[in-house]
Scaffold this motif. Structure first.
Motif, PDB file in Angstrom:
ATOM      1  N   CYS A  37       0.871  -1.186   0.000  1.00 30.74           N
ATOM      2  CA  CYS A  37       0.000   0.000   0.000  1.00 30.74           C
ATOM      3  C   CYS A  37       0.901   1.227   0.000  1.00 30.74           C
ATOM      4  O   CYS A  37       0.907   2.009   0.944  1.00 30.74           O
TER       5      CYS A  37
ATOM      6  N   GLY B 165      -5.124  -6.972  -1.563  1.00 27.24           N
ATOM      7  CA  GLY B 165      -5.610  -8.303  -1.248  1.00 27.24           C
ATOM      8  C   GLY B 165      -5.143  -9.360  -2.223  1.00 27.24           C
ATOM      9  O   GLY B 165      -5.476 -10.540  -2.070  1.00 27.24           O
TER      10      GLY B 165
ATOM     11  N   PRO C   9      -1.482   0.424   6.214  1.00 28.91           N
ATOM     12  CA  PRO C   9      -2.726   0.062   5.526  1.00 28.91           C
ATOM     13  C   PRO C   9      -3.702   1.238   5.448  1.00 28.91           C
ATOM     14  O   PRO C   9      -3.621   2.182   6.245  1.00 28.91           O
TER      15      PRO C   9
ATOM     16  N   TRP D 225      -6.807   2.877   6.506  1.00 27.48           N
ATOM     17  CA  TRP D 225      -7.645   2.639   7.679  1.00 27.48           C
ATOM     18  C   TRP D 225      -8.993   3.337   7.594  1.00 27.48           C
ATOM     19  O   TRP D 225      -9.763   3.322   8.546  1.00 27.48           O
TER      20      TRP D 225
ATOM     21  N   PRO E 168     -10.467   2.145   2.256  1.00 22.85           N
ATOM     22  CA  PRO E 168     -10.014   0.900   1.622  1.00 22.85           C
ATOM     23  C   PRO E 168     -10.831   0.633   0.359  1.00 22.85           C
ATOM     24  O   PRO E 168     -12.027   0.926   0.303  1.00 22.85           O
TER      25      PRO E 168
ATOM     26  N   LEU F  45     -10.045  -4.990  -0.205  1.00 28.07           N
ATOM     27  CA  LEU F  45      -9.912  -4.542   1.180  1.00 28.07           C
ATOM     28  C   LEU F  45     -11.084  -3.677   1.616  1.00 28.07           C
ATOM     29  O   LEU F  45     -11.092  -3.178   2.750  1.00 28.07           O
TER      30      LEU F  45
ATOM     31  N   ASP G  72     -12.885  -5.485   4.739  1.00 26.36           N
ATOM     32  CA  ASP G  72     -11.986  -5.592   5.889  1.00 26.36           C
ATOM     33  C   ASP G  72     -10.578  -5.816   5.375  1.00 26.36           C
ATOM     34  O   ASP G  72     -10.349  -6.050   4.185  1.00 26.36           O
ATOM     35  N   LEU G  73      -9.595  -5.739   6.289  1.00 25.74           N
ATOM     36  CA  LEU G  73      -8.187  -5.854   5.906  1.00 25.74           C
ATOM     37  C   LEU G  73      -7.661  -7.288   5.983  1.00 25.74           C
ATOM     38  O   LEU G  73      -6.458  -7.510   5.807  1.00 25.74           O
TER      39      LEU G  73
ATOM     40  N   LEU H 184      -5.464  -8.442   3.098  1.00 25.73           N
ATOM     41  CA  LEU H 184      -4.131  -7.834   3.097  1.00 25.73           C
ATOM     42  C   LEU H 184      -3.184  -8.615   4.000  1.00 25.73           C
ATOM     43  O   LEU H 184      -2.070  -8.972   3.590  1.00 25.73           O
ATOM     44  N   TRP H 185      -3.630  -8.888   5.221  1.00 29.76           N
ATOM     45  CA  TRP H 185      -2.739  -9.578   6.150  1.00 29.76           C
ATOM     46  C   TRP H 185      -2.440 -11.003   5.706  1.00 29.76           C
ATOM     47  O   TRP H 185      -1.314 -11.502   5.891  1.00 29.76           O
TER      48      TRP H 185
ATOM     49  N   PRO I 162      -2.743  -8.097  13.599  1.00 32.22           N
ATOM     50  CA  PRO I 162      -3.383  -9.039  12.671  1.00 32.22           C
ATOM     51  C   PRO I 162      -3.069 -10.478  13.029  1.00 32.22           C
ATOM     52  O   PRO I 162      -1.994 -10.791  13.550  1.00 32.22           O
TER      53      PRO I 162
END
Length: 428
Positions: A204, A342, A358, A360, A366, A370, A373-374, A377-378, A400
């Motif tokens: 990001c 993602g 990220p 937020w 997002p 994403l 939710d994130l 990404l994680w 995360p």
């Protein structure tokens, strides 16, 4: 002779500033206060190279006995009157004097009253007009900048020797909404311990600040930046070019040796996944790239072979783009590409370090995978991170899942209190 210097910092990273001062042999640290690191500068030290600090000030006076009542204003004025302004430092050419003040805790006076009490006394021997901030008018650009900070019963009166604060990086000529504060990005890069990193990734990347700060610590690393917004990539490429200067030249994205990235390319090991019409980018396994192919109806905007390397942009049907800058020896330094956080276009385990701030939803909402939710990404960060790799993330909520916290530094940033988390893959 040592010069007494104060480095101003984002609250929370003062120890990291002190560590940088020691490791860079800029001086001997004498103490820390709220947002400040006091040190004696070594003769000839390049203090302007301090990256984790917001600002650098040369101390002119330290005043004790500054209480909470208004008598403190008279004491500060007397101290300012005693400052030898002509010996404080090599004075820059200035047409006015301006003062910025701050204090910790409650006081029976305002910052503007502090500024006016000190500023008038500093300006008088210099025979310069004093610019007051109390009316909300910005000081002139050529004003001499002084600062007063108070913590407990001790005040510091100091002068900024440079034309602008350290956090205003010269390379940052392009910006976008939500761009990361450069000293915080530098702190993240420092916590990542980049010394042995071959590939550093930011999924990001925004305006490229984190990777540019990483380049300052690890100039030999390959730096991969991805973002959902093509405008962010253009800003990142512009800033990176400004940061590395004329020693670099453009090159086809992904054509450098190393093979960590796979920009939707075709090869036996990594088949294309762009059946939905995405652009096909040059694959790093190829020895040379003469042009980028298009599967989705997009047209190449520019191309060049790997030896010539005079053009470096391409876009496909979804306005996908790739950019690269290479070093003097032909090694890729920065590589940028449009990608969803993602679905990071990098092979599993291909990144030694991941640096990420990220979206937020506070300044930048997002998007794409994403948007809800994130989690994606994680999961992607964990997939692309090498087993012995390190991820450093600016985390606003909870850590995360799938990661073990190696270190956590809470900072104060734009009214928020996120944590810079140093993460490793958790063993399952």
């Amino acid at each position: 002779m040592h010069t007494f210097v104060v480095a101003r910092a984002v609250h929370g990273i003062e120890p990291l500033v002190a560590t940088e001062i020691r490791r860079s042999r800029l001086g001997v640290v004498r103490g820390m206060r709220h947002r400040e690191v006091w040190f004696e500068a070594s003769p000839g030290a390049d203090l302007m190279g301090l990256r984790t600090a917001d600002d650098l000030l040369v101390a002119a006076a330290v005043v004790d006995g500054i209480g909470h009542d208004r008598s403190a204003l008279r004491r500060l004025a007397r101290a300012a009157r005693a400052v030898d302004v002509h010996q404080a430092t090599a004075l820059p050419r200035a047409r006015a004097v301006e003062v910025s003040a701050s204090f910790v805790g409650r006081r029976n006076y305002t910052r503007f009253e502090i500024e006016d009490a000190v500023g008038a006394e500093l300006a008088r021997p210099l025979r310069l007009p004093y610019h007051s901030r109390k009316d909300g008018v910005r000081p002139p650009r050529d004003a001499m900048s002084w600062r007063v900070t108070i913590e407990g019963d001790q005040a510091l009166i100091a002068l900024r020797p440079a034309a602008r604060p350290l956090h205003r990086r010269a390379y940052k000529t392009a910006s976008i909404r939500g761009t990361l504060h450069p000293p915080v990005a530098a702190a993240m890069a420092a916590l990542a311990r980049l010394g042995d990193a071959g590939t550093v990734l930011d999924p990001c990347c925004g305006a490229g600040t984190t990777l540019i700060e990483a380049h300052a610590l690890a100039p030999g690393a390959r730096l991969l930046g991805f973002d959902h917004d093509p405008a962010a990539l253009h800003a990142a490429a512009t800033n990176a070019r400004s940061a590395v200067g004329g020693a670099t030249h453009p090159r086809a994205a992904g054509s450098a040796p190393g093979g960590a990235a796979c920009f939707h390319g075709d090869c036996a090991a990594h088949p294309s996944d762009n059946g939905r019409g995405r652009a096909r980018f040059a694959h790093p396994h190829s020895a040379a790239v003469s042009a980028w192919a298009d599967e989705g109806g997009g047209s190449p905007r520019a191309w060049a072979d790997a030896e010539g390397g005079s053009a470096y942009a391409w876009a496909g049907a979804e306005d996908r783009a790739a950019f690269a800058w290479t070093g003097a020896e032909g090694q890729a330094v920065f590589e940028w590409a449009v990608a969803d956080g993602g679905r990071i276009p990098v092979v599993g385990g291909g990144a030694d370090r991941v640096l990420v701030n990220p979206p937020w939803g506070r300044q930048v909402p997002p998007r794409g995978l994403l948007a809800r939710d994130l989690g994606p990404l994680w999961r992607e960060v964990r997939r692309v991170l090498a087993d012995d790799g390190v991820a450093v993330a600016l985390v606003h909520d909870e850590i995360p899942p799938g990661f073990a916290v190696e270190e956590a530094v809470r900072v104060s940033l734009s009214g928020q209190h996120p944590v810079i988390a140093v993460l490793r893959k958790a063993r399952r």
